[in-house]
Design a protein around this motif. Structure first.
Motif, PDB file in Angstrom:
ATOM      1  N   LEU A   1      38.357  51.232  25.984  1.00  0.00           N
ATOM      2  CA  LEU A   1      39.414  51.341  27.001  1.00  0.00           C
ATOM      3  C   LEU A   1      39.177  52.569  27.879  1.00  0.00           C
ATOM      4  O   LEU A   1      39.423  52.535  29.091  1.00  0.00           O
ATOM      5  N   GLU A   2      38.662  53.641  27.264  1.00  0.00           N
ATOM      6  CA  GLU A   2      38.366  54.839  28.069  1.00  0.00           C
ATOM      7  C   GLU A   2      37.196  54.581  29.027  1.00  0.00           C
ATOM      8  O   GLU A   2      37.188  55.074  30.160  1.00  0.00           O
ATOM      9  N   GLN A   3      36.231  53.792  28.577  1.00  0.00           N
ATOM     10  CA  GLN A   3      35.114  53.453  29.468  1.00  0.00           C
ATOM     11  C   GLN A   3      35.619  52.621  30.655  1.00  0.00           C
ATOM     12  O   GLN A   3      35.237  52.872  31.809  1.00  0.00           O
ATOM     13  N   ALA A   4      36.520  51.675  30.356  1.00  0.00           N
ATOM     14  CA  ALA A   4      37.086  50.852  31.440  1.00  0.00           C
ATOM     15  C   ALA A   4      37.882  51.734  32.406  1.00  0.00           C
ATOM     16  O   ALA A   4      37.846  51.535  33.633  1.00  0.00           O
ATOM     17  N   THR A   5      38.587  52.728  31.872  1.00  0.00           N
ATOM     18  CA  THR A   5      39.369  53.638  32.727  1.00  0.00           C
ATOM     19  C   THR A   5      38.434  54.425  33.652  1.00  0.00           C
ATOM     20  O   THR A   5      38.696  54.543  34.861  1.00  0.00           O
ATOM     21  N   ALA A   6      37.350  54.952  33.093  1.00  0.00           N
ATOM     22  CA  ALA A   6      36.406  55.724  33.905  1.00  0.00           C
ATOM     23  C   ALA A   6      35.807  54.853  35.014  1.00  0.00           C
ATOM     24  O   ALA A   6      35.624  55.308  36.152  1.00  0.00           O
ATOM     25  N   LEU A   7      35.548  53.598  34.697  1.00  0.00           N
ATOM     26  CA  LEU A   7      34.987  52.697  35.710  1.00  0.00           C
ATOM     27  C   LEU A   7      36.015  52.372  36.784  1.00  0.00           C
ATOM     28  O   LEU A   7      35.668  52.250  37.965  1.00  0.00           O
ATOM     29  N   GLU A   8      37.283  52.251  36.387  1.00  0.00           N
ATOM     30  CA  GLU A   8      38.341  52.029  37.396  1.00  0.00           C
ATOM     31  C   GLU A   8      38.371  53.213  38.370  1.00  0.00           C
ATOM     32  O   GLU A   8      38.403  53.031  39.589  1.00  0.00           O
ATOM     33  N   VAL A   9      38.323  54.419  37.818  1.00  0.00           N
ATOM     34  CA  VAL A   9      38.370  55.620  38.669  1.00  0.00           C
ATOM     35  C   VAL A   9      37.154  55.648  39.600  1.00  0.00           C
ATOM     36  O   VAL A   9      37.283  55.848  40.816  1.00  0.00           O
ATOM     37  N   ALA A  10      35.961  55.396  39.026  1.00  0.00           N
ATOM     38  CA  ALA A  10      34.734  55.436  39.845  1.00  0.00           C
ATOM     39  C   ALA A  10      34.775  54.385  40.960  1.00  0.00           C
ATOM     40  O   ALA A  10      34.234  54.600  42.043  1.00  0.00           O
TER      41      ALA A  10
ATOM     42  N   PRO B   1      29.229  48.497  32.548  1.00  0.00           N
ATOM     43  CA  PRO B   1      29.341  49.077  33.891  1.00  0.00           C
ATOM     44  C   PRO B   1      28.804  48.165  34.999  1.00  0.00           C
ATOM     45  O   PRO B   1      29.368  48.126  36.103  1.00  0.00           O
ATOM     46  N   ILE B   2      27.745  47.407  34.699  1.00  0.00           N
ATOM     47  CA  ILE B   2      27.185  46.497  35.701  1.00  0.00           C
ATOM     48  C   ILE B   2      28.176  45.369  36.002  1.00  0.00           C
ATOM     49  O   ILE B   2      28.381  44.969  37.159  1.00  0.00           O
ATOM     50  N   ASP B   3      28.812  44.872  34.935  1.00  0.00           N
ATOM     51  CA  ASP B   3      29.800  43.802  35.084  1.00  0.00           C
ATOM     52  C   ASP B   3      30.984  44.306  35.938  1.00  0.00           C
ATOM     53  O   ASP B   3      31.392  43.665  36.916  1.00  0.00           O
ATOM     54  N   ALA B   4      31.508  45.477  35.575  1.00  0.00           N
ATOM     55  CA  ALA B   4      32.643  46.043  36.326  1.00  0.00           C
ATOM     56  C   ALA B   4      32.252  46.279  37.784  1.00  0.00           C
ATOM     57  O   ALA B   4      33.039  46.028  38.705  1.00  0.00           O
ATOM     58  N   ALA B   5      31.027  46.751  37.991  1.00  0.00           N
ATOM     59  CA  ALA B   5      30.577  47.056  39.358  1.00  0.00           C
ATOM     60  C   ALA B   5      30.458  45.782  40.186  1.00  0.00           C
ATOM     61  O   ALA B   5      30.837  45.765  41.364  1.00  0.00           O
ATOM     62  N   ALA B   6      29.950  44.713  39.586  1.00  0.00           N
ATOM     63  CA  ALA B   6      29.811  43.456  40.351  1.00  0.00           C
ATOM     64  C   ALA B   6      31.192  43.006  40.839  1.00  0.00           C
ATOM     65  O   ALA B   6      31.338  42.567  41.986  1.00  0.00           O
ATOM     66  N   THR B   7      32.211  43.153  39.996  1.00  0.00           N
ATOM     67  CA  THR B   7      33.560  42.758  40.407  1.00  0.00           C
ATOM     68  C   THR B   7      34.083  43.695  41.500  1.00  0.00           C
ATOM     69  O   THR B   7      34.610  43.230  42.523  1.00  0.00           O
ATOM     70  N   ALA B   8      33.932  45.000  41.299  1.00  0.00           N
ATOM     71  CA  ALA B   8      34.429  45.964  42.301  1.00  0.00           C
ATOM     72  C   ALA B   8      33.756  45.738  43.654  1.00  0.00           C
ATOM     73  O   ALA B   8      34.412  45.791  44.707  1.00  0.00           O
ATOM     74  N   LEU B   9      32.454  45.458  43.633  1.00  0.00           N
ATOM     75  CA  LEU B   9      31.731  45.297  44.901  1.00  0.00           C
ATOM     76  C   LEU B   9      32.042  43.956  45.561  1.00  0.00           C
ATOM     77  O   LEU B   9      31.796  43.772  46.753  1.00  0.00           O
ATOM     78  N   ALA B  10      32.603  43.026  44.773  1.00  0.00           N
ATOM     79  CA  ALA B  10      33.062  41.764  45.366  1.00  0.00           C
ATOM     80  C   ALA B  10      34.404  41.962  46.074  1.00  0.00           C
ATOM     81  O   ALA B  10      34.796  41.150  46.902  1.00  0.00           O
ATOM     82  N   VAL B  11      35.106  43.049  45.732  1.00  0.00           N
ATOM     83  CA  VAL B  11      36.394  43.356  46.376  1.00  0.00           C
ATOM     84  C   VAL B  11      36.180  44.247  47.600  1.00  0.00           C
ATOM     85  O   VAL B  11      36.897  44.131  48.595  1.00  0.00           O
ATOM     86  N   ALA B  12      35.172  45.120  47.534  1.00  0.00           N
ATOM     87  CA  ALA B  12      34.986  46.166  48.550  1.00  0.00           C
ATOM     88  C   ALA B  12      34.719  45.607  49.944  1.00  0.00           C
ATOM     89  O   ALA B  12      34.116  44.542  50.105  1.00  0.00           O
TER      90      ALA B  12
ATOM     91  N   PRO C   1      28.698  50.530  49.793  1.00  0.00           N
ATOM     92  CA  PRO C   1      27.579  51.372  49.321  1.00  0.00           C
ATOM     93  C   PRO C   1      28.058  52.640  48.600  1.00  0.00           C
ATOM     94  O   PRO C   1      27.484  53.028  47.578  1.00  0.00           O
ATOM     95  N   ALA C   2      29.137  53.247  49.094  1.00  0.00           N
ATOM     96  CA  ALA C   2      29.645  54.473  48.446  1.00  0.00           C
ATOM     97  C   ALA C   2      30.224  54.148  47.073  1.00  0.00           C
ATOM     98  O   ALA C   2      30.042  54.925  46.113  1.00  0.00           O
ATOM     99  N   ILE C   3      30.869  52.998  46.954  1.00  0.00           N
ATOM    100  CA  ILE C   3      31.440  52.622  45.649  1.00  0.00           C
ATOM    101  C   ILE C   3      30.320  52.298  44.659  1.00  0.00           C
ATOM    102  O   ILE C   3      30.373  52.692  43.492  1.00  0.00           O
ATOM    103  N   ALA C   4      29.289  51.628  45.145  1.00  0.00           N
ATOM    104  CA  ALA C   4      28.131  51.345  44.272  1.00  0.00           C
ATOM    105  C   ALA C   4      27.552  52.655  43.754  1.00  0.00           C
ATOM    106  O   ALA C   4      27.256  52.799  42.561  1.00  0.00           O
ATOM    107  N   ALA C   5      27.404  53.626  44.642  1.00  0.00           N
ATOM    108  CA  ALA C   5      26.835  54.923  44.239  1.00  0.00           C
ATOM    109  C   ALA C   5      27.751  55.621  43.231  1.00  0.00           C
ATOM    110  O   ALA C   5      27.286  56.132  42.212  1.00  0.00           O
ATOM    111  N   ALA C   6      29.061  55.589  43.514  1.00  0.00           N
ATOM    112  CA  ALA C   6      30.008  56.256  42.607  1.00  0.00           C
ATOM    113  C   ALA C   6      30.004  55.588  41.230  1.00  0.00           C
ATOM    114  O   ALA C   6      30.231  56.244  40.215  1.00  0.00           O
TER     115      ALA C   6
END
Ligand code: AMP
Ligand code: MG
Length: 354
Positions: free
Chosen positions: A99-108, A286-297, A303-308
Motif C-alpha cells: 500500500l505504501e508503494q502504491a501511495t508513492a506511485l500516486e504521488v509520483a 511501477p510499470i503497470d501504475a505508470a501505464a495507467t497514469a500515462l493513459a490519463v495524462a 513526459p514529465a510524469i513518465a520521468a517522475a
C-alpha cells in the motif's frame, strides 16, 4: 500440421495445469486470476518439474486474487469496509509495504494514478465482471465523489494497523496489482529453480532469462477498437516488463459513445487522450501504475510524469491515431503496422530513472 498445432493449443487451454510442451524444454500453461487469462511459458528439465512450478505459481495467483480483489470478498474488501466505518484494521508488513508503494506511485504520478478512487469506479459500474450498460452516472454524483478527494496519502500505519483520515478512500489496485503479481510470480518461479520464463497476464508481460538461445519475443496489440491486430513486436531482455493500458478493451457504451475503464481522477470521467500506452521497464508494479497514469495524462504533461515515475521507455498511441514514443522504445520495436505519424519524445533528463 497447422491443425495439429491448433489442437495442441486447445488442449493447453482446456487443461490449465497439464503442461503443454511447445518445443524441447518449453512448457506452456493457461491460468486464470485477476479477471484475466494468464499465459505462462517456462523452461524446465522435464514435465514433472514444470508442472510443479506451475502449480506453485497458480497457488500464489489464487491467494493474491482472494487478497486483493476490489469487490469479491477478501482482505481488500475488509480493509475498505474498515476505512468506510473509520475503524483501524490490522495489516501485515507486506500488505503495508504494498500500500505504501502504491501511495508513492500516486504521488509520483501527480494523482493521475490514484488507487483510492474505488467509489468512483464502482459508481461507473466497473466493479463488476460484466460490463455495465446504459448512460454514464449522474454528474451530480460524480461531483460529490470528486469533492470527497480520496487519496492514498490519507492512509496512516501505526503499530501494524491501517487508519484513514478520509472515510471516502476505497482502495482499488486494478491499475497496479497485475504488475506486482507478474513480478512476484516470476520471483516465485526463480525460487522454484526456473531460470527462464514468461508470464503474460492478459497481454501484460514479464520475463526472466530467455527462450532457448533467443530472447523472449512479444507483441503489442493494435488499439484499433477491438484489440485484434498487432502493432509491433520486440524482444524482451531478461528481467524486463512490458505493460499496456488502454480504454479500448474494457468500456461501457451508450448511444455509440464508449466510456473506458480508466478514469481521470481530476474530472471523474474516463480518460480520452489515448488509445493505448505501453511502458517498458524493470519493475512490474511501477510499470503497470505508470501505464495507467500515462493513459490519463495530457499530451503536454505525460513526459514529465513518465520521468517522475522513473519510467524509461514509453509508446503512446493517441486518440487521433498518431504515435509518440521515446527513442529507446523506437529502437526496440519492429513495426507490424507502421503508424502514419510518429513523434520521438525525449523524457526530461533530470528525473530519469536507472
Ligand atoms: P490498467 O489496465 O492497469 O490501466 O488498470 C485499469 C484499472 O485500474 C481499472 O479497471 C480500474 O480498476 C483502475 N483504475 C481506473 N482508473 C484509474 C486511475 N486513474 N488510477 C488508478 N486506478 C485506476
Ligand atoms: Mg496499470
Amino acid at each position: 500440421m497447422p491443425r495439429l498445432i491448433r489442437w495442441t493449443l486447445l488442449l493447453c487451454l482446456l487443461l490449465p495445469l497439464a503442461g503443454c510442451r511447445q518445443e524441447p524444454g518449453v512448457f506452456e500453461y493457461e491460468l486464470a486470476a485477476f479477471g484475466t487469462e494468464i499465459h505462462v511459458l517456462l523452461v524446465a528439465e522435464g514435465q514433472a518439474a514444470a508442472d510443479q512450478a506451475a502449480l506453485e505459481l497458480n497457488t500464489l495467483f489464487q491467494q493474491q486474487h482472494r487478497q486483493w480483489h476490489a469487490w469479491e470478498p477478501g482482505m481488500l474488501v475488509e480493509i475498505n469496509h474498515a476505512i468506510a466505518e473509520s475503524r483501524p484494521m490490522s495489516v501485515s508488513p507486506p500488505v503495508q509495504a504494498l500500500l505504501e508503494q502504491a501511495t508513492a506511485l500516486e504521488v509520483a504520478s501527480g494523482g493521475l494514478f490514484n488507487p483510492a478512487i474505488g467509489k468512483l469506479l464502482a459508481l461507473w459500474g466497473f466493479h463488476s465482471s460484466t460490463l455495465p450498460a446504459g448512460p454514464p452516472p449522474d454528474p451530480g454524483q460524480i461531483h460529490v465523489l470528486l469533492e470527497e478527494a480520496p487519496s492514498m496519502t490519507q492512509l496512516q500505519f501505526r503499530a501494524g494497523a491501517l487508519y484513514s483520515s478520509n472515510p471516502a478512500v476505497q482502495i482499488d489496485l486494478g491499475a497496479f496489482f497485475k504488475g506486482v503479481a507478474v513480478e512476484q510470480g516470476l520471483a516465485l518461479l526463480q525460487q522454484a529453480g526456473v531460470e527462464h520464463a514468461l508470464i503474460s497476464a492478459g497481454g501484460d508481460v514479464g520475463v526472466i532469462g530467455q527462450r532457448g538461445t533467443r530472447p523472449w519475443r512479444v507483441a503489442i496489440r493494435h488499439p484499433d477498437g477491438r484489440g485484434g491486430r498487432l502493432l509491433a513486436a520486440l524482444d524482451l531482455n531478461a528481467g524486463e516488463f512490458l505493460f499496456t493500458s488502454g480504454n479500448y478493451l474494457r468500456y461501457r457504451e451508450s448511444d455509440g459513445v464508449r466510456h473506458g475503464h480508466i478514469l481521470d481522477p481530476r474530472s471523474g470521467y474516463p480518460a480520452r487522450q489515448v488509445r493505448s500506452v505501453t511502458v517498458l521497464g524493470r519493475q512490474g508494479g511501477p510499470i503497470d501504475a505508470a501505464a495507467t497514469a500515462l493513459a490519463v495524462a495530457d499530451r503536454e504533461e505525460w513526459p514529465a510524469i513518465a520521468a517522475a515515475m522513473q519510467v524509461q521507455e514509453v509508446l503512446r498511441v493517441n486518440e487521433e491515431g498518431y504515435v509518440e514514443l521515446t527513442p529507446g522504445m523506437a529502437a526496440r520495436l519492429d513495426w507490424l503496422q507502421e503508424p502514419d505519424q510518429i513523434e520521438l519524445v525525449v523524457l526530461p533528463e533530470k528525473k530519469r530513472g536507472n
